[in-house]
Design a protein around this motif. Structure first.
Motif, short mmCIF file in Angstrom:
data_model
loop_
_atom_site.label_atom_id
_atom_site.label_comp_id
_atom_site.label_asym_id
_atom_site.label_seq_id
_atom_site.Cartn_x
_atom_site.Cartn_y
_atom_site.Cartn_z
N SER A 53 0.70 -1.00 -0.03
CA SER A 53 -0.13 0.04 0.11
C SER A 53 0.93 1.29 -0.05
O SER A 53 1.90 1.17 0.23
CB SER A 53 -0.84 -0.06 1.29
OG SER A 53 -0.16 -0.19 2.39
N GLY A 327 -10.91 1.87 0.95
CA GLY A 327 -10.09 0.60 1.46
C GLY A 327 -8.76 1.00 1.81
O GLY A 327 -7.89 0.26 2.47
N ASP A 342 -13.62 -3.48 8.22
CA ASP A 342 -12.59 -3.41 7.12
C ASP A 342 -12.80 -4.75 6.55
O ASP A 342 -13.28 -5.79 6.99
CB ASP A 342 -11.35 -3.52 8.04
CG ASP A 342 -10.88 -1.95 8.06
OD1 ASP A 342 -10.87 -1.12 7.29
OD2 ASP A 342 -9.95 -1.83 9.06
N LYS A 343 -12.84 -4.31 4.90
CA LYS A 343 -13.01 -5.67 4.11
C LYS A 343 -11.74 -6.51 4.44
O LYS A 343 -11.82 -7.73 4.48
CB LYS A 343 -12.83 -5.16 2.78
CG LYS A 343 -13.21 -6.09 1.90
CD LYS A 343 -13.21 -5.75 0.41
CE LYS A 343 -13.41 -6.88 -0.63
NZ LYS A 343 -13.31 -6.29 -2.04
N ASP A 344 -10.47 -6.09 4.50
CA ASP A 344 -9.31 -6.87 4.80
C ASP A 344 -8.70 -6.61 6.02
O ASP A 344 -8.47 -5.34 6.48
CB ASP A 344 -8.33 -6.54 3.75
CG ASP A 344 -8.68 -6.94 2.40
OD1 ASP A 344 -8.95 -8.15 2.05
OD2 ASP A 344 -9.05 -6.19 1.42
N TYR A 353 -1.31 -2.97 6.00
CA TYR A 353 -2.70 -2.85 5.63
C TYR A 353 -2.76 -3.09 4.38
O TYR A 353 -1.91 -2.79 3.65
CB TYR A 353 -3.33 -1.49 5.97
CG TYR A 353 -3.57 -1.15 7.50
CD1 TYR A 353 -2.52 -0.40 8.07
CD2 TYR A 353 -4.73 -1.60 8.14
CE1 TYR A 353 -2.73 -0.27 9.34
CE2 TYR A 353 -4.70 -1.23 9.52
CZ TYR A 353 -3.67 -0.81 10.18
OH TYR A 353 -3.94 -0.55 11.67
N ILE A 355 -4.86 -2.29 1.25
CA ILE A 355 -5.92 -1.29 0.62
C ILE A 355 -6.60 -1.85 -0.59
O ILE A 355 -6.22 -2.75 -1.21
CB ILE A 355 -5.35 0.06 0.32
CG1 ILE A 355 -4.42 -0.13 -0.75
CG2 ILE A 355 -4.80 0.37 1.44
CD1 ILE A 355 -3.96 1.29 -1.29
N GLY A 356 -8.07 -1.22 -1.01
CA GLY A 356 -8.55 -2.08 -1.93
C GLY A 356 -8.01 -1.89 -3.32
O GLY A 356 -7.94 -2.76 -4.03
#
Length: 720
Positions: A53, A327, A342-344, A353, A355-356
């Motif tokens: 990211s 994201g 959070d999605k992930d 992290y 990110i989308g």
């Protein structure tokens, strides 16, 4: 859009890249000078994590021109496009930088007068023709600002650095405290080790005891001004409620409409088809959130929309602006939502992290031994080659250097100092680097001897080697590459003791943790169950068995590193999973004890934060420790607050004064009660220095219960 040539290497490797705006173009800044900024310039920075990211920062000096500021914004937008629109973008202003930004520079940041328009260049290392005075301020976020070379610039309450090239003097006012001296020393040592490649001499100078060289450059001494209060800081205990706005260009011009006048918000308020502004401007920061399905013009105009917003609101031009993709939301942004999911999620505190949307750029896993193949990043990380040159290692014993058995290269004792000579070929010439590695438990005599022996070795080679001093736990990427993918293994004890090698215990425990840069260290800790940690891997050697214990949040990389520790002991190891330990395992550790098992540590959606509470200025203020914190960030003359999201700890240093001790619990309660996400009623635990429970120590890597027995200021002075 044709991307800038400087972007071709952007985001390919983990770490930081820095460029300066020069004549409306991007010019890379030498790695050794990262953290040095000219007040008259603008800069572009990119930080890449291992996820990957991306974090883009444009930094604006107090005196940079509108043209340079505008160019920085254009390049930031171009870099964002190049990386697929996934980065978090931040606008940083001199003296008002975000904690994320400050966290990149653990030795502090330095502001220098002038800029590219006045002919000032980022001078390469080893320039001894320097004459400047730096004013060091801050206890957590350290800033060193160039001021006029005059006695009128000094005051009794702060530290100053008189940098004369070959000699660097740290001047301490009579009213500055030990922790400020300690932090200023980190800046002084950074100048010697990075800007001068170890070739300058550093000196500690007390007010009233200035040497002739200092008097000569500053002139006859005049009365020193009394201490001055620090600049007003954002008081973390007084967070303001945020407001949420939607921005749209559907009418042909950018319009702003209120979605919710105060926090906490619901995540469902953010439509993927729109862009939003989260206004916390009274606390000097606003956020622009880019919906993944918003139209392209709104997404590209996010930063300019933020700038127009603070102008319309009448906020200070120092207000921080963060542009966030869906994201890639930061912790500070998410705290305004009571139901954020959070999605992930990450698998531990050392994992970056995910990110989308990320760039469609070939990603290479971080490996110190391959960094050299990317020239731009090689320069950034000091990767002169792949670490496969000639290595010689000596241990400091009784004031002399004693060769280390090559079979044990990569093994170090925390109570010792080492000299590592690395030789490699660059074209037809042989080049050399001397790494001086200093263990955290070595004696002051060994520190002094290691410095002397380094100079002696350098002299014997005609002064040609580059010198790099390294403190345990802060090893640079190139040094780690010398071990060709193996972890660094740090044993307790040392050899320079009466009677020679200190005897290892019959039961030994090694704590293995992988950092966000994928480097792995195995550090020996006391063989007690209380030192286990649900996020990591441990190797236990007892008289009866060899075991590898895997915590529920541990990574495969940490398990791979454990194989090398097992190989050192020989034989095969028993695999032990957390919560499935046999009775013999606990027996070898002296019985089952409480250790850090927090679910928050296993799946850390919101990383912990550490704050210091100090009344040095006459009023109690709270200041966050930027970046990844360590045990040494716990100031013994302060009260600290550790926020692990589902629990709050108040840590009381032995030297904290009554006002700090009395005021900290009130601040902690206000901090929780005023949190924009509505965390009222959070448990608050008060603990004392030297009596920390595992629920607290587990948030720190390789906690050392005996750290407080040694004065950290005396230790860092010994490195001078």
């Amino acid at each position: 859009m044709v991307s800038h040539k400087e972007f071709q290497g952007a985001g390919k490797e983990v770490g930081l890249q820095v460029w300066r705006i020069e004549n409306m173009d991007l010019k890379p800044v030498p790695k050794a000078l990262y953290g040095c900024f000219y007040s008259g310039d603008a800069y572009l920075l990119l930080f890449t994590t291992s996820a990957p990211s991306y974090y883009i920062h444009m930094w604006l000096g107090d005196e940079c021109s509108q043209d340079e500021s505008g160019a920085a914004a254009i390049f930031a937008t171009q870099l964002d496009d190049f990386l697929g629109g996934g980065p978090v973008q931040s606008r940083e202003v001199q003296n008002h930088e975000s904690n994320i930004f400050l966290g990149y520079f653990k030795s502090g940041i330095k502001y220098q007068k002038g800029g590219v328009s006045s002919g000032f260049k980022h001078v390469m290392t080893n320039d001894m023709n320097v004459k400047r005075l730096l004013h060091v301020k801050g206890r957590r976020a350290i800033r060193a600002t160039e001021v006029d070379m005059s006695w009128s610039s000094f005051n009794k309450g702060d530290c100053f650095i008189i940098d004369l090239g070959k000699d660097v003097y740290q001047w301490c006012g009579s009213e500055c405290n030990r922790f400020e001296r300690l932090k200023a020393s980190q800046v002084t040592i950074d100048i010697r080790d990075n800007e001068r490649n170890g070739r300058a001499k550093v000196h500690m100078v007390e007010e009233g005891d200035e040497p002739a060289a200092v008097i000569e450059v500053l002139g006859p001494k005049t009365p020193i001004a009394p201490s001055t209060p620090d600049d007003d800081k954002v008081d973390t205990s007084n967070r303001k409620k945020g407001a949420l706005y939607m921005i749209s260009d559907a009418s042909g011009s950018m319009m702003v409409t209120v979605v919710a006048p105060s926090s906490p918000f619901k995540q469902a308020m953010l439509s993927p088809e729109e862009c939003y502004i989260l206004d916390n401007g009274v606390d000097r920061n606003i956020f622009v959130w880019k919906g993944p399905k918003a139209n392209a013009s709104e997404r590209k105009a996010a930063m300019s929309a933020g700038l127009q917003f603070i102008k319309d609101k009448g906020y200070s031009n120092k207000t921080q602006i963060q542009v966030l993709p869906a994201g890639g939301e930061t912790t500070l942004f998410k705290q305004f939502f009571s139901d954020w999911k959070d999605k992930d999620e990450t698998t531990g505190p050392s994992k970056a992290y995910v990110i989308g949307r990320i760039a469609k750029v070939e990603q290479i896993p971080f490996d110190a031994s391959t960094l050299h193949s990317n020239k731009a990043m090689a320069a950034q990380h000091g990767m002169v080659d792949d670490g496969k040159g000639k290595v010689q290692i000596w241990r400091v014993e009784n004031g002399e250097k004693v060769p280390v058995d090559p079979d044990t290269y990569g093994h170090f004792y925390g109570g010792d100092c080492y000299l590592i000579l690395y030789s490699y070929r660059q074209g037809s010439r042989e080049q050399h680097i001397i790494y001086t590695w200093q263990g955290l438990k070595c004696t002051q005599d060994e520190l002094a001897a290691s410095a002397f022996l380094t100079v002696k070795l350098d002299d014997s080679m005609g002064g040609s080697p580059v010198q790099v001093r390294v403190t345990q736990g802060q090893e640079p990427a190139h040094l780690m590459s010398l071990f060709q993918g193996k972890p660094m293994i740090i044993h307790s004890g040392g050899t320079s003791r009466k009677g020679g090698q200190s005897q290892a215990g019959s039961t030994r425990l090694f704590h293995i943790r992988q950092s966000s840069s994928r480097t792995t260290r195995a550090v020996e800790v006391e063989a007690s169950a209380s030192n286990l940690n649900t996020n990591d891997v441990f190797v236990l050697k007892s008289s009866n068995a060899l075991s590898v214990w895997r915590g529920m949040g541990a990574s495969d990389g940490e398990m791979e590193a454990a194989k090398h520790v097992v190989g050192f002991f020989g034989g095969s190891a028993i695999q032990v999973s957390e919560r499935k330990e046999p009775a013999d395992f606990w027996s070898a550790l002296g019985g089952k004890k409480e250790y850090q098992t927090s679910n928050s540590l296993q799946k850390m959606v919101k990383p912990p934060s550490l704050f210091g509470c100090s009344n040095k200025t006459g009023r109690l203020i709270v200041e966050e420790v930027p970046g990844d914190f360590t045990q040494s960030d716990l100031a013994t003359d302060d009260v600290m607050i550790l926020d692990t999201w589902d629990q709050l700890f108040i840590w009381v240093g032995n030297e904290a004064n009554p006002e700090e001790k009395k005021g900290a619990p009130k601040i902690a309660k206000e901090y929780v009660d005023s949190d924009p996400s509505g965390r009222r009623g959070l448990p608050i635990t008060t603990i004392k220095q030297g009596a920390e429970p595992p629920t607290f120590t587990g948030w720190f890597q390789a906690w050392d219960a005996k750290m407080w027995e040694t004065d950290p200021l005396e230790r860092i002075r010994a490195r001078f």
